[in-house]
Every structure is written in structure tokens, then in C-alpha cells.
Design a protein around this motif. Sequence first.
Motif, PDB file in Angstrom:
ATOM      1  N   GLY A 113       0.847  -1.187   0.000  1.00  0.00           N
ATOM      2  CA  GLY A 113       0.000   0.000   0.000  1.00  0.00           C
ATOM      3  C   GLY A 113       0.881   1.234   0.000  1.00  0.00           C
ATOM      4  N   ASP A 115       0.556   3.617   1.825  1.00  0.00           N
ATOM      5  CA  ASP A 115       0.785   4.021   3.215  1.00  0.00           C
ATOM      6  C   ASP A 115       2.155   3.543   3.698  1.00  0.00           C
ATOM      7  OD1 ASP A 115      -1.598   5.331   3.384  1.00  0.00           O
ATOM      8  OD2 ASP A 115      -2.667   3.708   4.375  1.00  0.00           O
ATOM      9  N   TYR A 142      -0.021  11.979   6.773  1.00  0.00           N
ATOM     10  CA  TYR A 142       1.315  12.620   6.825  1.00  0.00           C
ATOM     11  C   TYR A 142       1.696  13.051   8.244  1.00  0.00           C
ATOM     12  CZ  TYR A 142       0.421  13.034   1.734  1.00  0.00           C
ATOM     13  OH  TYR A 142       0.095  12.804   0.432  1.00  0.00           O
ATOM     14  N   ASP A 214       2.037  13.039  -4.044  1.00  0.00           N
ATOM     15  CA  ASP A 214       1.238  11.834  -3.842  1.00  0.00           C
ATOM     16  C   ASP A 214       0.106  11.843  -4.871  1.00  0.00           C
ATOM     17  OD1 ASP A 214      -0.562   9.892  -2.926  1.00  0.00           O
ATOM     18  OD2 ASP A 214      -0.328  10.425  -0.811  1.00  0.00           O
ATOM     19  N   ALA A 216      -2.280   9.614  -5.551  1.00  0.00           N
ATOM     20  CA  ALA A 216      -3.263   8.550  -5.290  1.00  0.00           C
ATOM     21  C   ALA A 216      -4.501   8.667  -6.189  1.00  0.00           C
ATOM     22  CB  ALA A 216      -3.684   8.572  -3.824  1.00  0.00           C
ATOM     23  N   TYR A 217      -4.869   9.911  -6.549  1.00  0.00           N
ATOM     24  CA  TYR A 217      -6.134  10.119  -7.267  1.00  0.00           C
ATOM     25  C   TYR A 217      -5.978  10.604  -8.701  1.00  0.00           C
ATOM     26  CZ  TYR A 217      -7.990   9.745  -2.575  1.00  0.00           C
ATOM     27  OH  TYR A 217      -8.313   9.283  -1.337  1.00  0.00           O
ATOM     28  N   THR A 240      -0.799   4.526  -6.012  1.00  0.00           N
ATOM     29  CA  THR A 240      -1.399   3.362  -5.355  1.00  0.00           C
ATOM     30  C   THR A 240      -2.327   2.600  -6.284  1.00  0.00           C
ATOM     31  OG1 THR A 240      -2.823   2.663  -3.521  1.00  0.00           O
ATOM     32  CG2 THR A 240      -3.265   4.826  -4.429  1.00  0.00           C
ATOM     33  N   SER A 242      -4.934   1.283  -4.881  1.00  0.00           N
ATOM     34  CA  SER A 242      -6.152   1.225  -4.061  1.00  0.00           C
ATOM     35  C   SER A 242      -7.336   1.978  -4.639  1.00  0.00           C
ATOM     36  CB  SER A 242      -5.870   1.782  -2.669  1.00  0.00           C
ATOM     37  OG  SER A 242      -4.960   0.974  -1.992  1.00  0.00           O
ATOM     38  N   LYS A 243      -7.095   2.989  -5.450  1.00  0.00           N
ATOM     39  CA  LYS A 243      -8.202   3.813  -5.924  1.00  0.00           C
ATOM     40  C   LYS A 243      -8.528   3.448  -7.371  1.00  0.00           C
ATOM     41  CE  LYS A 243      -7.634   5.622  -1.846  1.00  0.00           C
ATOM     42  NZ  LYS A 243      -6.612   6.518  -1.409  1.00  0.00           N
TER      43      LYS A 243
END
Length: 384
Positions: A113, A115, A142, A214, A216-217, A240, A242-243
Motif C-alpha cells: 500500500g 501508506d 502525513y 502523492d 493517489a487520485y 497506489t 487502491s483507488k
Amino acid sequence: MITSSRVKNLHPYVPGEQPKDRVYIKLNANENPYAPSPKVQEAVLDFVKNNPEKLGLYPDPDSLELHAAIADMLNKCGGVLCRAQVQGGEVQPAPEDKIPFTVTPDMIYTGNGSDEVLSFVFYAFFDSSKKFVMPQFTYSFYPVYAGYYNIPMDQVPLKEDWSLDVDEMLTRAGRNGGGIIFANPNAPTSLGLTRDEVRQMIKKSSPDEIFIVDEAYVDFGGESCIPLLAEFKNLVIVRTFSKSLCGAGQRLGYIVANPELVNIVTTVKNSVNHFPLDAVAQVSGTAACRDVAYYVETSRKVVQTRDDFYNFLRDKGFYVLKSQTNFLFAKHPSIAGDELYQKVKAQGLLIRHFNTPGIEDFVRITVGTAEQMEELKNCFNKII
Ligand SMILES: *Cc1c(COP(=O)(O)O)cnc(C)c1O
């Protein structure tokens, strides 16, 4: 006391709730409502069925296949899935996203992940003698790492329109000398900087300090900073599965950076756990990256559903930020964020509310399937 003094500095992250008392429609953790590609399921089943002995052996410590598959996916989609073009199963980046060099496997590092990846990145590049800069409202993990590693932080308030205060971040980074991190697009605001804005930012900051973005999106409509890796040796991009890759349960995160920085993060990781992702995660991640077209389609569906729900919220009188992510950040003039969250929960749907001063009027709504969002519309229509 039997605990170390370090434990006092820990303020663990509180994830979106996962209640077990009833089945909720979960729109509170920015998970993807779609399952991973059927090829992922096939690959995992095949691996477990036909190579059971591999579950008893340590996985490839260099994760070579996975890193090659991630690099290949990025080259194919340009780092922004929802804009990539698919023709006869072949994927090409949108012209504006095309990466002006080839991303190679040695530019990829993977972990459990993003994270975990972020944790190693913090350890590797931020120092306890210098403050690092981040926005006041950004990914709330963070500050958790800052506490864990005892790194001082400097949180810069957002501007009135909820965008990053780039000038103030640069001023403070110049003063502190400890590097910068932010999510782009940012969470929970859903707003992004353009690649050119980030380029100007890095140009104005010190090449000797780390600059972490980052992403992520980003696959839901932001602009990726991967092309900037050719210009800047101090840039680390965190991403990631994850999304946008429908893989939150698989715990797969990665960085894209110049190989020297990848090696530094690998050194940190090897000082904690000298093995990489588990063998099954490597197989599932590799299979996902080889079916880019599937995720272009699911990302587009999420974007379409998001834009439709954005219009609904506007019509309903909400103040909504123009999202480049898979969630919407919104508040209503006649109902408090907490009350809205509670009432929605009572109807069997979960959205996210943060009790954080400054954003407590807002709710963060993850974009689910079109059907799930219809349920939420009905729910909002009853409440407001
Ligand atoms: C969800 C999220 C992550 C963490 O993703 P995992 O890979 O599931 O650990 C990291 N950064 C931001 C901004 C996120 O929203």
C-alpha cells in the motif's frame, strides 16, 4: 512504564469506519466500487492452483515482473487512466499526458500500500532537524508519520478557494530547508495543480531538498508529474493500486522516481523487512497492469458518475469543489456536516465527515456505482 517514550508521539490514523453491525453502502473510504479486472482473479487462481509450492518460498526480492508491468502500464496510459485512449484493446496516452521518455522498471519501488511506501519515503527523505512543508488540509496520514519518526512539520493553510497556497509553501520551504509533500489532486479537497504549476514550484525550490507528490487520485482527471522526472532529480511520485486500480484489498502502492532515489527507499525497506510484497500481491498487481484497458473503462465510469453527482449536489444547493478525484467534497448551507453524515448513516449509507476544525462543515463522498449514487440522491432528497 513498560512503553518506550516514542509511543507517546504516536497518533494513529483513523480510517473511514468499517462497521459490522449492518451492511452499508460504503461511500466513505474512497475505495473503487468496481472489482479488479477478471484477469486479476484468473492470475491469482492460476498461481495458487498451479504453483502451490511458491506459497512456501520467499517471493522475488526485486519484484521484477511487477515493476516491469507497472512501468509498462504508465507508458501506455501516460499516468492518467481516465484520459487514455483505447483502440482495439491497445491503450495510448492522451496527447497531453504522453511521457516524453520511457519509464523503466528501475524507476519503480513497490510496497504494501502507498501508506507503507510513504512511511519509508518519510524516513528516507525528511529529517528530524528540519521542518518539512505540507498543506494544512491534505492526506491525514502525513502528520501521523511525522509523529512516528519525530519529524517536525510546517502546515500551510489553504487559500480561500481551498487550493494550495503555493507561494506560502515555497516561502516556508525556503526558510525550513526540509522538503515538501502534498497530494495532487489533494485530499480531502479533490482539487489539483496542473503539471506546469508543479514544475514552477519545483523550479523555485531547492534541488537539494526532496519534493514528494502523492498521486493517489490522479487517474481520475488530474495531471501526472511523471513527465517532470526527466527535469528534476529530487522528485518522488507516490501512487497506489487502491483507488483507480480497484485494488485496496491487495495493499499495493509504489513510487516512481529516478533510480538513485528508488535505491534509497529500497535500502530503508531492507532495513525493516528484507522481502518485498508477498507473492500473491505481485501476481495480482502484475495482472492488473497488463489489463490497462479495463481500468481506463472503470476510471471513466467513475468520472462520469462523479460529474453527474456533482451536478446533483449543485442543484441541491451544496457548495461543491470541482473534483479531479473519485470523491466529492461538499457542504450545505442548511445542514451541518456531522448531522448530514449521521442522517445518511441512519439510512444505510456511509459517507465521511471529519471533525477537524476548518473543514467540519463538509462531507467527503466517495463516488460509487451509478446505482449507489442514485441511492444517495434519494437519501439526500429525503433529508434536505
Ligand atoms: C488512499 C490514499 C493513500 C493510501 O493508499 P494505500 O495504497 O491504500 O495505502 C495515499 N495517499 C492518499 C492521498 C490517499 O488518499
